[in-house]
Scaffold this motif. Structure first.
Motif, PDB file in Angstrom:
ATOM      1  N   LYS A   1     -44.722  62.023  -1.246  1.00 31.44           N
ATOM      2  CA  LYS A   1     -45.286  63.274  -0.734  1.00 31.44           C
ATOM      3  C   LYS A   1     -46.756  63.407  -1.140  1.00 31.44           C
ATOM      4  O   LYS A   1     -47.608  63.791  -0.330  1.00 31.44           O
ATOM      5  CB  LYS A   1     -44.479  64.457  -1.264  1.00 31.44           C
ATOM      6  N   VAL A   2     -47.063  63.068  -2.394  1.00 26.96           N
ATOM      7  CA  VAL A   2     -48.450  63.139  -2.869  1.00 26.96           C
ATOM      8  C   VAL A   2     -49.331  62.169  -2.090  1.00 26.96           C
ATOM      9  O   VAL A   2     -50.443  62.510  -1.667  1.00 26.96           O
ATOM     10  CB  VAL A   2     -48.520  62.835  -4.384  1.00 26.96           C
ATOM     11  N   VAL A   3     -48.838  60.941  -1.888  1.00 22.55           N
ATOM     12  CA  VAL A   3     -49.606  59.938  -1.153  1.00 22.55           C
ATOM     13  C   VAL A   3     -49.849  60.398   0.282  1.00 22.55           C
ATOM     14  O   VAL A   3     -50.965  60.309   0.803  1.00 22.55           O
ATOM     15  CB  VAL A   3     -48.876  58.583  -1.173  1.00 22.55           C
ATOM     16  N   LYS A   4     -48.812  60.910   0.920  1.00 21.73           N
ATOM     17  CA  LYS A   4     -48.930  61.360   2.303  1.00 21.73           C
ATOM     18  C   LYS A   4     -49.964  62.473   2.436  1.00 21.73           C
ATOM     19  O   LYS A   4     -50.760  62.496   3.382  1.00 21.73           O
ATOM     20  CB  LYS A   4     -47.569  61.847   2.802  1.00 21.73           C
ATOM     21  N   GLU A   5     -49.975  63.393   1.484  1.00 18.42           N
ATOM     22  CA  GLU A   5     -50.885  64.535   1.552  1.00 18.42           C
ATOM     23  C   GLU A   5     -52.336  64.152   1.280  1.00 18.42           C
ATOM     24  O   GLU A   5     -53.257  64.865   1.693  1.00 18.42           O
ATOM     25  CB  GLU A   5     -50.445  65.601   0.545  1.00 18.42           C
ATOM     26  N   ASN A   6     -52.560  63.027   0.586  1.00 18.78           N
ATOM     27  CA  ASN A   6     -53.914  62.694   0.145  1.00 18.78           C
ATOM     28  C   ASN A   6     -54.486  61.413   0.736  1.00 18.78           C
ATOM     29  O   ASN A   6     -55.651  61.097   0.489  1.00 18.78           O
ATOM     30  CB  ASN A   6     -53.941  62.583  -1.386  1.00 18.78           C
ATOM     31  N   LEU A   7     -53.692  60.695   1.522  1.00 18.60           N
ATOM     32  CA  LEU A   7     -54.136  59.396   2.025  1.00 18.60           C
ATOM     33  C   LEU A   7     -55.443  59.488   2.797  1.00 18.60           C
ATOM     34  O   LEU A   7     -56.351  58.673   2.624  1.00 18.60           O
ATOM     35  CB  LEU A   7     -53.043  58.779   2.905  1.00 18.60           C
TER      36      LEU A   7
END
Length: 331
Positions: A105-111
């Motif tokens: 979720k963190v990666v998806k939000e910040n990619l």
């Protein structure tokens, strides 16, 4: 796990399966006993690009702490000065899966906050055309755009047509992108046949609708034989990379070569990395109308476009051309 960010498909890790570990995931099971109940603990590693680690950690470690608390999983991120891109998770299967879901979720939000690292391009390598462009840049700098810094003008050896921007954060992603490009070799040849892609370079123009407030000046390129051949080749490569999730741009393809991006330098140091120096530039607007009125129909001659490459941003060869991760040759 695969998820979509715009049109990009992003893989962080494979599904949790202690019986068949993948190349990026290793399980080390051990038994711990509490009374008569046996609890199986796993330790795995997953690959997360280093550019995303700061988002995984969060301000003063807040994001990482919340992941640990919510999942009850031990999560270890490499130190800031480490070159490792592996994150270690330790806990039960359920705890690890919960941690991985939160990390995803963190990666998806910040990619998409991570800057582009590479781009697909057709380099303009003809030395005579480069020389003429250099002379033109020098003339308009001295006559029309004296207030601009030298860095506003792209080095002629780095001139290119951009097909699409890429965000390749790991070695495996770079290799995958190069492999995809090379796989398109036959399709590109089917479009071009045996005829070289020779283009006319010229007709400077402003990217902005109002050239009196211009920021970008570019050159037009047109195929000598059939203007659509160049557009078709660029469109083919761009669509294949978009389908593979490697291009996430929504702006339409525009065939051009940028020669100037109006900017004034902020104070910098001599040893500052080129990307950092570029980020410090202050973009400005200029009145390009007088220059375009005089030079709008100027031609710089013809040149052959000899290859399509994956170029690395802010990295150059000794000649001033962009470093290439891989390329396919054109007829």
């Amino acid at each position: 796990m695969i998820y979509n960010v715009g049109t990009r498909r992003y893989r962080v890790s494979t599904p949790l399966d202690a019986s068949s570990p993948s190349s990026t995931e290793r399980f080390c099971a051990k038994n711990s006993f509490q009374g008569s109940q046996t609890t199986k603990t796993h330790r795995i590693t997953i690959t997360i690009a280093r550019a995303l680690h700061k988002y995984l950690i969060g301000r003063q470690g807040s994001t990482l702490s919340s992941i640990r608390e919510a999942s009850h999983c031990k999560v270890t991120v490499p130190r800031e000065n480490s070159k490792s891109d592996t994150v270690e998770l330790e806990g039960s299967e359920g705890e690890i899966q919960k941690a991985r879901d939160l990390i995803d979720k963190v990666v998806k939000e910040n990619l998409q906050k991570v800057p582009y690292t590479h781009f697909l391009s057709l380099p303009i390598s003809d030395l005579d055309v480069q020389r003429k462009i250099s002379e033109f840049q020098r003339d308009i700098h001295g006559e029309y755009f004296k207030s601009l810094s030298d860095t506003s003008f792209n080095a002629p050896a780095s001139m290119h047509v951009t097909i699409g921007m890429l965000r390749l954060l790991t070695t495996s992603e770079i290799k995958g992108a190069v492999k995809l490009l090379k796989s398109l070799h036959q399709e590109v040849y089917d479009l071009l046949g045996t005829r070289s892609l020779v283009v006319k370079v010229g007709n400077p123009a402003a990217m902005e609708a109002n050239p009196s407030k211009a920021r970008i000046i570019y050159l037009n390129l047109e195929d000598f034989e059939d203007a659509q051949r160049l557009e078709k080749v660029c469109g083919l490569v761009r669509s294949r990379f978009t389908d593979a999730g490697l291009i996430d741009e929504v702006r339409p393809l525009k065939i051009h070569a940028t020669i100037m991006r109006a900017a004034q330098d902020s104070p910098t140091t001599a040893d500052e990395p080129s990307q950092a120096a570029d980020d410090r530039r202050r973009d400005v607007r200029v009145n390009a109308v007088p220059m375009l009125r005089r030079y709008g129909e100027l031609s710089f001659g013809a040149c052959k476009l000899g290859q399509i490459q994956i170029a690395k941003r802010f990295h150059f060869t000794d000649t001033g051309a962009y470093d290439s991760e891989g390329a396919i040759l054109l007829p």
